[in-house]
Design an enzyme around this catalytic site. Structure first.
Site: not given
Length: 250
Positions: A49, A79, A167, A207, A235
């Site tokens: 990440r 995601q 988002d 998300c 997830r």
């Protein structure tokens, strides 16, 4: 992302390690190439990440074990898998699906574009001028036949849609742009009016984390059409599926 992958790996009977730059030689000047080759001798898979897509791709080129994109500035594929699983659970499948994206043309928007290309559903993206998806993502997808369309207004995107998703307006690394973006995204909040334009059985996705009152109202986030908590749980299930798929090939 970290919690779902770590818990998922433990539930599968494995072990997870968290390494920040301070925990590796990268923080002391070692190249990504060298770190990738060394870690490949110790572990069976790596989830990264990070901000830069280039960092991820460089690491993957030199790794001899699977490398999973946990998030970059360009894409957020895990995601999207969780989102699609949530939609399939709610609708019984993904056939004849129309998705409305409202807000920033960011990594999540890019991943929705990739998904639309791969699965053939219709995607409408309502983004303010100057904040539209990267043409390097959208252009090739459209050229390949993806039904991904840019529109001007959130209500245009939401019209009859089965999924409405958004988002935060300022993603990782854009915190200093928060005030400018808040002004630019005025009118791009998913509220009851936007949801009313969608299909009566439409679901709302985010998300997370959400900035209530900015990209989505409290009413929608906590309302009956919101599937964000199932989406968050999924997830975990998706990360396990990704790990099983990759590690079963080794």
């Amino acid at each position: 992302t970290r919690v779902s992958f770590e818990v998922g790996m433990v539930q599968l009977g494995g072990h997870a390690l968290f390494l920040s730059p301070r925990d590796t030689q990268i923080g002391r000047g070692e190249t990504l190439q060298d770190t990738a080759r060394v870690l490949s001798r110790y572990v069976d898979a790596v989830m990264i990440r990070t901000f830069s897509q280039e960092t991820l791709e460089t690491f993957a080129r030199y790794s001899t074990v699977p490398v999973i994109n946990g998030l970059t500035d360009l894409l957020h594929p895990c995601q999207i898998l969780a989102d699609l699983l949530t939609v399939a659970e709610r609708r019984g499948g993904l056939d004849d699906l129309t998705v409305a994206w409202v807000g920033d043309g960011n990594n999540m928007a890019h991943s929705w574009i990739n998904a639309a290309q791969a699965l053939g559903f219709t995607l409408r993206l309502a983004c303010p001028a100057g904040y539209q998806p990267d043409e390097a993502i959208l252009g090739p997808a459209q050229a390949a036949g993806a039904r991904a369309y840019l529109v001007t207004e959130p209500l245009q995107a939401a019209d009859g849609a089965h999924v409405v998703t958004t988002d935060v307006w300022a993603s990782m690394g854009q915190e200093e742009e928060q005030a400018i973006r808040k002004e630019a995204f005025a009118g791009y909040t998913v509220d009851r009016t936007v949801m009313a334009a969608a299909d009566p059985a439409a679901v709302f996705l985010h998300c997370l984390p959400a900035h209530r009152g900015e990209e989505v109202t409290e009413e929608v986030l906590e309302g009956p059409q919101s599937a964000v908590w199932d989406e968050a749980e999924n997830r975990l299930h998706v990360q396990k599926a990704v790990l099983v798929s990759l590690l079963s090939e080794r």
